[in-house]
Design a protein around this motif. Structure first.
Motif, PDB file in Angstrom:
ATOM      1  N   LYS A 138       0.752  -1.294  -0.090  1.00  0.00           N
ATOM      2  CA  LYS A 138       0.030  -0.093  -0.052  1.00  0.00           C
ATOM      3  C   LYS A 138       0.816   1.315   0.088  1.00  0.00           C
ATOM      4  CE  LYS A 138      -3.896  -2.461   0.235  1.00  0.00           C
ATOM      5  NZ  LYS A 138      -4.765  -2.198  -0.772  1.00  0.00           N
ATOM      6  N   LEU A 139       2.133   1.200   0.419  1.00  0.00           N
ATOM      7  CA  LEU A 139       2.970   2.155   0.463  1.00  0.00           C
ATOM      8  C   LEU A 139       4.300   1.957   0.195  1.00  0.00           C
ATOM      9  CD1 LEU A 139       3.547   5.240   1.695  1.00  0.00           C
ATOM     10  CD2 LEU A 139       3.652   4.466   4.157  1.00  0.00           C
ATOM     11  N   TYR A 140       5.109   2.883  -0.413  1.00  0.00           N
ATOM     12  CA  TYR A 140       6.425   2.824  -0.812  1.00  0.00           C
ATOM     13  C   TYR A 140       7.184   3.865  -0.059  1.00  0.00           C
ATOM     14  CZ  TYR A 140      10.725   2.149  -3.653  1.00  0.00           C
ATOM     15  OH  TYR A 140      12.036   2.197  -3.826  1.00  0.00           O
ATOM     16  N   LEU A 141       8.343   3.664   0.720  1.00  0.00           N
ATOM     17  CA  LEU A 141       8.948   4.613   1.312  1.00  0.00           C
ATOM     18  C   LEU A 141      10.187   4.745   0.836  1.00  0.00           C
ATOM     19  CD1 LEU A 141       8.479   3.718   5.213  1.00  0.00           C
ATOM     20  CD2 LEU A 141       7.278   5.304   3.768  1.00  0.00           C
ATOM     21  N   LEU A 142      10.511   5.742   0.250  1.00  0.00           N
ATOM     22  CA  LEU A 142      11.619   6.025  -0.720  1.00  0.00           C
ATOM     23  C   LEU A 142      12.628   7.158  -0.019  1.00  0.00           C
ATOM     24  CD1 LEU A 142      12.809   6.036  -3.663  1.00  0.00           C
ATOM     25  CD2 LEU A 142      11.874   8.185  -4.150  1.00  0.00           C
ATOM     26  N   CYS A 143      13.980   6.928  -0.191  1.00  0.00           N
ATOM     27  CA  CYS A 143      15.066   7.598   0.461  1.00  0.00           C
ATOM     28  C   CYS A 143      15.723   8.163  -0.550  1.00  0.00           C
ATOM     29  CB  CYS A 143      16.007   6.710   1.410  1.00  0.00           C
ATOM     30  SG  CYS A 143      16.911   7.559   2.379  1.00  0.00           S
ATOM     31  N   ASN A 144      15.769   9.576  -0.949  1.00  0.00           N
ATOM     32  CA  ASN A 144      16.351  10.247  -1.946  1.00  0.00           C
ATOM     33  C   ASN A 144      16.708  11.851  -1.431  1.00  0.00           C
ATOM     34  OD1 ASN A 144      17.334  10.943  -4.545  1.00  0.00           O
ATOM     35  ND2 ASN A 144      15.332  11.726  -5.215  1.00  0.00           N
ATOM     36  N   PRO A 145      17.976  11.961  -1.567  1.00  0.00           N
ATOM     37  CA  PRO A 145      19.117  10.999  -1.960  1.00  0.00           C
ATOM     38  C   PRO A 145      19.139   9.769  -0.612  1.00  0.00           C
ATOM     39  CG  PRO A 145      19.740  13.357  -1.988  1.00  0.00           C
ATOM     40  CD  PRO A 145      18.410  13.288  -1.576  1.00  0.00           C
ATOM     41  N   HIS A 146      19.938   8.668  -1.191  1.00  0.00           N
ATOM     42  CA  HIS A 146      19.589   7.549  -0.399  1.00  0.00           C
ATOM     43  C   HIS A 146      20.800   7.445   0.663  1.00  0.00           C
ATOM     44  CE1 HIS A 146      20.927   3.226   0.159  1.00  0.00           C
ATOM     45  NE2 HIS A 146      19.536   3.116   0.342  1.00  0.00           N
ATOM     46  N   ASN A 147      20.228   6.934   1.795  1.00  0.00           N
ATOM     47  CA  ASN A 147      21.197   6.893   2.880  1.00  0.00           C
ATOM     48  C   ASN A 147      20.840   5.507   3.432  1.00  0.00           C
ATOM     49  OD1 ASN A 147      22.252   6.944   5.407  1.00  0.00           O
ATOM     50  ND2 ASN A 147      20.644   8.243   6.543  1.00  0.00           N
ATOM     51  N   PRO A 148      22.029   4.563   3.382  1.00  0.00           N
ATOM     52  CA  PRO A 148      23.364   5.091   3.373  1.00  0.00           C
ATOM     53  C   PRO A 148      24.261   5.076   2.158  1.00  0.00           C
ATOM     54  CG  PRO A 148      23.351   2.821   3.884  1.00  0.00           C
ATOM     55  CD  PRO A 148      21.855   3.195   3.802  1.00  0.00           C
ATOM     56  N   GLY A 149      23.699   4.870   1.024  1.00  0.00           N
ATOM     57  CA  GLY A 149      24.612   4.582  -0.365  1.00  0.00           C
ATOM     58  C   GLY A 149      24.887   5.904  -1.039  1.00  0.00           C
ATOM     59  N   GLY A 150      24.247   6.983  -0.476  1.00  0.00           N
ATOM     60  CA  GLY A 150      24.763   8.298  -1.163  1.00  0.00           C
ATOM     61  C   GLY A 150      23.986   8.300  -2.542  1.00  0.00           C
ATOM     62  N   ARG A 151      23.128   7.619  -3.233  1.00  0.00           N
ATOM     63  CA  ARG A 151      22.719   7.845  -4.631  1.00  0.00           C
ATOM     64  C   ARG A 151      21.862   9.123  -4.642  1.00  0.00           C
ATOM     65  NH1 ARG A 151      21.983   4.965  -9.147  1.00  0.00           N
ATOM     66  NH2 ARG A 151      21.191   6.893  -9.753  1.00  0.00           N
ATOM     67  N   VAL A 152      21.840   9.578  -5.786  1.00  0.00           N
ATOM     68  CA  VAL A 152      20.623  10.407  -5.904  1.00  0.00           C
ATOM     69  C   VAL A 152      20.123  10.020  -7.241  1.00  0.00           C
ATOM     70  CG1 VAL A 152      20.425  12.938  -6.888  1.00  0.00           C
ATOM     71  CG2 VAL A 152      22.023  12.768  -5.384  1.00  0.00           C
ATOM     72  N   TRP A 153      18.820   9.388  -7.087  1.00  0.00           N
ATOM     73  CA  TRP A 153      18.156   8.817  -7.903  1.00  0.00           C
ATOM     74  C   TRP A 153      17.917   9.750  -9.183  1.00  0.00           C
ATOM     75  CZ3 TRP A 153      18.979   4.282  -6.602  1.00  0.00           C
ATOM     76  CH2 TRP A 153      18.975   3.913  -5.186  1.00  0.00           C
ATOM     77  N   THR A 154      17.984   9.299 -10.343  1.00  0.00           N
ATOM     78  CA  THR A 154      17.931   9.997 -11.676  1.00  0.00           C
ATOM     79  C   THR A 154      16.421  10.134 -11.913  1.00  0.00           C
ATOM     80  OG1 THR A 154      17.931   8.085 -13.094  1.00  0.00           O
ATOM     81  CG2 THR A 154      20.102   9.193 -12.397  1.00  0.00           C
ATOM     82  N   ARG A 155      15.914  11.269 -12.792  1.00  0.00           N
ATOM     83  CA  ARG A 155      14.647  11.193 -13.122  1.00  0.00           C
ATOM     84  C   ARG A 155      14.000  10.274 -13.928  1.00  0.00           C
ATOM     85  NH1 ARG A 155      11.634  15.764 -14.505  1.00  0.00           N
ATOM     86  NH2 ARG A 155      13.233  17.263 -13.933  1.00  0.00           N
ATOM     87  N   ASP A 156      14.906   9.387 -14.701  1.00  0.00           N
ATOM     88  CA  ASP A 156      14.413   8.225 -15.349  1.00  0.00           C
ATOM     89  C   ASP A 156      14.014   7.155 -14.199  1.00  0.00           C
ATOM     90  OD1 ASP A 156      14.948   9.192 -17.837  1.00  0.00           O
ATOM     91  OD2 ASP A 156      16.476   8.144 -18.361  1.00  0.00           O
ATOM     92  N   GLU A 157      14.954   7.008 -13.433  1.00  0.00           N
ATOM     93  CA  GLU A 157      14.552   5.934 -12.376  1.00  0.00           C
ATOM     94  C   GLU A 157      13.287   6.392 -11.640  1.00  0.00           C
ATOM     95  OE1 GLU A 157      18.855   4.278 -10.687  1.00  0.00           O
ATOM     96  OE2 GLU A 157      18.827   6.643 -10.635  1.00  0.00           O
ATOM     97  N   LEU A 158      13.128   7.744 -11.110  1.00  0.00           N
ATOM     98  CA  LEU A 158      12.131   7.922 -10.628  1.00  0.00           C
ATOM     99  C   LEU A 158      10.807   7.680 -11.140  1.00  0.00           C
ATOM    100  CD1 LEU A 158      13.761  11.186  -8.723  1.00  0.00           C
ATOM    101  CD2 LEU A 158      13.147   9.019  -7.599  1.00  0.00           C
ATOM    102  N   GLU A 159      10.914   8.274 -12.638  1.00  0.00           N
ATOM    103  CA  GLU A 159       9.598   7.933 -13.263  1.00  0.00           C
ATOM    104  C   GLU A 159       9.257   6.674 -13.365  1.00  0.00           C
ATOM    105  OE1 GLU A 159      10.791  10.203 -16.830  1.00  0.00           O
ATOM    106  OE2 GLU A 159      10.148  12.256 -16.015  1.00  0.00           O
ATOM    107  N   ALA A 160      10.145   5.932 -13.805  1.00  0.00           N
ATOM    108  CA  ALA A 160       9.985   4.332 -13.816  1.00  0.00           C
ATOM    109  C   ALA A 160       9.325   3.858 -12.454  1.00  0.00           C
ATOM    110  CB  ALA A 160      11.251   3.609 -14.037  1.00  0.00           C
ATOM    111  N   LEU A 161       9.821   4.271 -11.311  1.00  0.00           N
ATOM    112  CA  LEU A 161       9.220   3.821 -10.089  1.00  0.00           C
ATOM    113  C   LEU A 161       7.808   4.419  -9.824  1.00  0.00           C
ATOM    114  CD1 LEU A 161       9.435   2.672  -7.068  1.00  0.00           C
ATOM    115  CD2 LEU A 161      10.506   5.035  -6.504  1.00  0.00           C
TER     116      LEU A 161
END
Length: 390
Positions: free
Chosen positions: A160-183
């Motif tokens: 029912k719910l997706y919890l996203l971490c952006n920028p990601h902790n602990p990996g430090g990724r900044v999710w790209t527009r393409d990744e976020l749009e696909a999600l």
């Protein structure tokens, strides 16, 4: 002329009640996510001005504060907000718990990634929701969302719910527009709400672009909420305060009603005034802090490559936290942690961030260079017996 801030200054935080510096010995803490830098002078001046005024009564957010928030997010990220889109909260973690009650019922499934900031897991389980995890894929030294696995887990568990971490902790990724749009497409397809923790947004490093999730959510605003704060950005975590952003009127009303149940919609006088000061006057300090942090990141990567080359380092795209794979130096998480503590340096044990954190550690480089160098030398000392035997 710009004011030059002294990030080399070593400030003694022992004996102050500091969580980070709680030791009775000379241990160097490179763990919990706050910086060992003095806050920006305009922020400190604001606190002094409030104290000198002398009356510390009930306080509400001013129009100037709302405007400062709107201007900051518009100019930096193209996120267009109105006053009505902004709610206040004591912190991002309390807001994560709040969102369980906004979007789910007891027993519903909530999806998070693994590894992830520890309270994501804790708040799901503490609120009697079903915790579902999707492991991030490591490709060429960086994490990526496993979109196929995410969709499969959503379907299998009726998430029912997706919890996203952006920028990601602990990996430090900044999710790209393409990744976020696909999600977003996957979540829309299966009617899954998205709550995006964006507290590290302002610490995005050179060469990377932070995309607020709400800028992508047109037509799905009734299912999207962003959480953020000035506290990580300006190293003022001890002054509790954060924001909840949403664009849908009915959703905002639902969140407000949920906040009212626990009276969790007000901040204290200092949080309101400091937030405004930070957004209006803190940018110069932030830019200098980020430049210093980037230098410390390079120093750390160079040191580890030269002295502990078997540690696999995930270069961060945001923040001052570096994710280290220490599997070459131990077979047990507690052993790794204890070896470092014996050498009087503390990092975060990766296993606290989920099963994918096995034999990994999180290193905080937001400190004066001299402290960082000493901490790195102690890390080398901790693993020196393994190095000699290899």
């Amino acid at each position: 002329m710009p004011v030059l801030h002294n990030f080399d200054e070593i400030i003694d935080r022992r004996g102050t009640g500091s969580l980070k510096w709680h030791y009775s010995d000379d241990t160097i803490p490179l763990w919990v996510a706050d910086m060992d830098f003095k806050a920006a002078k305009p922020i400190l001046n604001t606190i002094e001005r409030v104290v000198q005024h002398g009356v510390l009564g009930y306080t509400k957010p001013t129009e100037a504060l709302y405007q400062a928030i709107v201007d900051w997010h518009s100019s930096r990220y193209g996120l267009l907000l109105a006053k009505s889109n902004i709610l206040f909260s004591p912190g991002v973690v309390p807001s994560l718990a709040l969102m369980m009650n906004v979007f789910t019922e007891i027993g519903d499934a909530v999806l998070i990634n693994d590894p992830i900031y520890t309270p994501f897991m804790a708040k799901v389980e503490q609120n009697d929701r079903k915790l579902v995890t999707s492991a991030l894929k490591e490709v060429e030294g960086q994490y990526h969302l496993d979109l196929d696995d995410i969709e499969a887990k959503i379907v299998e568990h009726n998430v029912k719910l997706y919890l996203l971490c952006n920028p990601h902790n602990p990996g430090g990724r900044v999710w790209t527009r393409d990744e976020l749009e696909a999600l977003l497409l996957i979540c829309k397809k299966h009617d899954v709400a998205i709550v995006s923790d964006e507290i590290h947004q302002d610490l995005t490093l050179n060469g990377h672009t932070f995309i607020p999730f709400l800028t992508l959510a047109e037509g799905y605003e009734h299912k999207v909420v962003s959480l953020t704060s000035m506290t990580k950005t300006f190293n003022i975590a001890g002054i509790k305060g954060s924001m909840i952003f949403a664009k849908d009127e009915a959703l905002l009303k639902q969140i407000s009603q949920q906040q009212n149940l626990n009276d969790e919609y007000e901040l204290n006088l200092f949080a309101y005034t400091v937030m405004q000061s930070a957004y209006e006057e803190g940018e110069e300090w932030l830019e200098q802090a980020l430049a210093y942090i980037e230098k410390n990141i390079e120093l750390t990567l160079d040191f580890l490559a030269g002295h502990l080359p078997d540690i696999k380092v995930m270069r961060p795209e945001a923040s001052y936290l570096i994710w280290l794979d220490c599997s070459a130096y131990g077979q047990d998480d507690q052993m790794l942690y204890d070896k470092l503590r014996d050498a009087k340096v503390e990092l975060n044990a990766g296993i606290k961030y989920g099963d994918e954190g096995y034999l990994k550690m999180r290193l905080n480089v937001a400190c004066p260079e001299a402290l960082l160098r000493e901490g790195l030398n102690r890390i080398y000392t901790a693993f020196s017996d393994v190095v000699k035997d290899s």
